[in-house]
Design an enzyme around this catalytic site. Structure first.
Site, mmCIF file in Angstrom:
data_model
loop_
_atom_site.group_PDB
_atom_site.id
_atom_site.type_symbol
_atom_site.label_atom_id
_atom_site.label_comp_id
_atom_site.label_asym_id
_atom_site.label_seq_id
_atom_site.Cartn_x
_atom_site.Cartn_y
_atom_site.Cartn_z
ATOM 1 N N GLU A 33 -10.588 -2.035 4.331
ATOM 2 C CA GLU A 33 -9.240 -1.544 4.623
ATOM 3 C C GLU A 33 -9.053 -0.158 4.016
ATOM 4 O O GLU A 33 -9.806 0.268 3.147
ATOM 5 C CB GLU A 33 -8.187 -2.495 4.017
ATOM 6 N N ASP A 77 0.779 -1.251 0.000
ATOM 7 C CA ASP A 77 0.000 0.000 0.000
ATOM 8 C C ASP A 77 0.811 1.303 0.000
ATOM 9 O O ASP A 77 1.778 1.431 0.753
ATOM 10 C CB ASP A 77 -0.851 0.096 1.275
HETATM 11 C C1 FRU Z 1 -4.012 -3.494 2.734
HETATM 12 C C2 FRU Z 1 -3.374 -3.921 4.045
HETATM 13 C C3 FRU Z 1 -3.709 -2.926 5.139
HETATM 14 C C4 FRU Z 1 -2.584 -3.133 6.105
HETATM 15 C C5 FRU Z 1 -1.421 -3.399 5.190
HETATM 16 C C6 FRU Z 1 -0.390 -4.330 5.746
HETATM 17 O O1 FRU Z 1 -3.371 -4.008 1.609
HETATM 18 O O2 FRU Z 1 -3.819 -5.217 4.382
HETATM 19 O O3 FRU Z 1 -4.982 -3.099 5.697
HETATM 20 O O4 FRU Z 1 -2.373 -2.024 6.934
HETATM 21 O O5 FRU Z 1 -1.958 -3.923 3.994
HETATM 22 O O6 FRU Z 1 0.747 -4.377 4.944
#
Ligand code: FRU
Length: 478
Positions: free
Chosen positions: A195, A22
């Site tokens: 998310e 992300d």
């Molecule tokens: C989304 C996610 C978020 C989390 C991160 C962990 O892709 O699952 O919710 O903070 O990636 O790397």
């Protein structure tokens, strides 16, 4: 520096080596756009999450900087946002002028929210000594804080993803947070976990109307499998988000390709820009690239357009005008007759392709082939009578995951396709249809080199008013 590995994208940010997911901490501050991101400095898989860091002055050329945030006793560093604390509301800065504050999830025994601050433009960070700022002992999924300054109430607002809904908090100082409201249990898709929320307002094109947009990533349950980004439009009064949509209304997807996830926007900018992770959790750990994995989408400017009685997110890729200086190929009006005519053009694996379609009275089936020198074909087919388009990703390297090959359908918000803008970058196609009203991002791994584009029509003649193709060999990324 020029990257040269197979499938290494030139126009899209990727770290020199190791795993990235992300985008995090997107904020503009004193001449630099910051791009932090989920990063594993030790390997090519999702583990040991840190925040990696890159900066850019134009949202296209990126300079990779050392890792910004490392795990500590509260856990690894998951996703979150960053803001400029202009008035030093936090009291964390020596200077009245304040500086950058990052707000992120710590993934430890539970998921809790912490902050850190930087007095040197994000190069080094000090963690707040009384972290976490939002504790959590019980909720399993409690993450990805995104914060902005809400002018009307003079408060910081945080959106936080909590499994199947978004919670909103407010704070006067980025340290003391008060829970305000929740949104979402009855809305949108719940086929997976919620998310990476984001909340911002946009002006509706050609009007003075402001609308709030709530972004929510969801994994699993995307329209074409796996990870995807949904959004809601409505009103935010400083406390609660009220959606225009009814709970049973069709879900709005920001990008109906398979490879645009966890997208969030930059804070502290005049226009609203965002970027997504160009991947899908269904196969992210298996995509055949190394020593890095993987890359971001192109940066897109956001606006809203009213289509019938709903507001649709519109995305325009941001690329400097002088980027495509190496070759230009323009073809003016030509008429294709079904089913034997095709219009063929040379392309390179890094090409910007813009097609404008002429006036026509009835809906048409037509499409585009992207063809490699090994005759692998990636097809985009428009079915205007059904208001849909389909991306066929069945050729090239596909066997690293059963989820990768497939045909992915998206919706046309208008029945006619008037313009198609394709950005091709070695291992991806981003499609912006009708000025970015329909968007689709697709990874692909051709064994050969993409070298030819063909336009075809199926049932009615098709007039191509203009075809503009520009390409480059590479661009630099530091
Ligand atoms: C989304 C996610 C978020 C989390 C991160 C962990 O892709 O699952 O919710 O903070 O990636 O790397």
């Amino acid at each position: 520096m020029y990257y040269q590995e197979p499938f290494r994208q030139q126009l899209h940010y990727s770290p020199r080596e190791n795993w990235m997911n992300d985008p995090n901490g997107l904020v503009y501050f004193e001449g630099e756009y910051h791009l932090f991101y989920q990063y594993n400095p030790y390997g090519n898989d999702h583990a040991h999450m840190h925040w990696g860091h890159a900066v850019s002055q134009d949202l296209t050329h990126w300079k990779e900087l050392p890792v910004a945030l490392e795990p500590d006793e509260l856990g690894t560093i998951f996703s979150g946002g960053a803001v400029v604390d202009k008035g030093n509301s936090s009291g964390l800065f020596q200077q009245e002028a304040g500086g950058m504050v990052a707000i992120y999830t710590q993934d430890g025994a539970t998921q809790q929210q912490s902050i850190a601050y930087s007095e040197d433009h994000g190069r080094t960070w000090t963690k707040y000594k009384h972290n976490p700022v939002i504790e959590n002992q019980t909720i399993k999924d409690f993450r990805d804080p995104k914060v902005f300054w809400h002018e009307e109430t003079q408060k910081w607002i945080m959106s936080l993803a909590c499994g199947d809904h978004i919670q909103f908090y407010r704070s006067p100082n980025l340290i003391d947070w008060t829970y305000q409201s929740s949104f979402g249990q009855e809305y949108g898709s719940h086929a997976g976990v919620w998310e990476c929320p984001d909340l911002f307002s946009l002006t509706v094109e050609s009007t003075a109307t402001q609308q709030w947009v709530l972004i929510v990533s969801i994994n699993d349950g995307g329209p074409n499998g796996g990870s995807a980004v949904q959004y809601f439009t409505g009103d935010f009064d400083g406390v609660q988000f009220h959606a225009n949509e009814t709970p049973t209304e069709a879900i709005k997807w920001a990008d109906e390709g398979t490879d645009f996830y966890a997208a969030v926007s930059w804070e502290n900018t005049a226009s609203r820009y965002w970027i997504g992770w160009m991947n899908n959790w269904q196969y992210a750990g298996k995509v055949p690239v190394s020593p890095w994995r993987s890359s971001m989408s192109i940066v897109r400017r956001l606006s809203l357009q009213q289509v019938n009685d709903t507001y649709v997110l519109k995305q325009t890729p941001t690329l400097p005008d002088d980027l495509w200086d190496e070759q230009t190929q323009t073809d003016k009006s030509q008429r294709l007759v079904p089913t034997n005519d095709i219009a063929a053009f040379d392309i390179s694996p890094l090409s910007d392709i813009q097609l404008t379609v002429g006036e026509k009275n009835s809906s048409t089936g037509w499409g585009i082939y992207f063809i490699s020198d090994l005759e692998e074909r990636f097809t985009v087919e428009f079915d205007e009578s059904k208001h849909t388009y389909t991306v066929h990703r069945t050729e090239g390297m596909t066997d690293f995951s059963p989820h990768f090959p497939g045909e992915h359908t998206g919706s046309l918000h208008r029945w006619k396709v008037e313009k198609v803008h394709c950005l091709l970058d070695h291992a991806s196609i981003e499609l912006f249809i009708n000025d970015g009203l329909s968007v689709s991002t697709t990874l692909l791994f051709p064994k050969g080199s993409l070298s030819r584009l063909e336009v075809f029509c199926k049932d009615q003649p098709l007039v191509l008013d203009n075809v503009n193709i520009t390409d480059r060999v590479s661009i630099w990324n530091d």
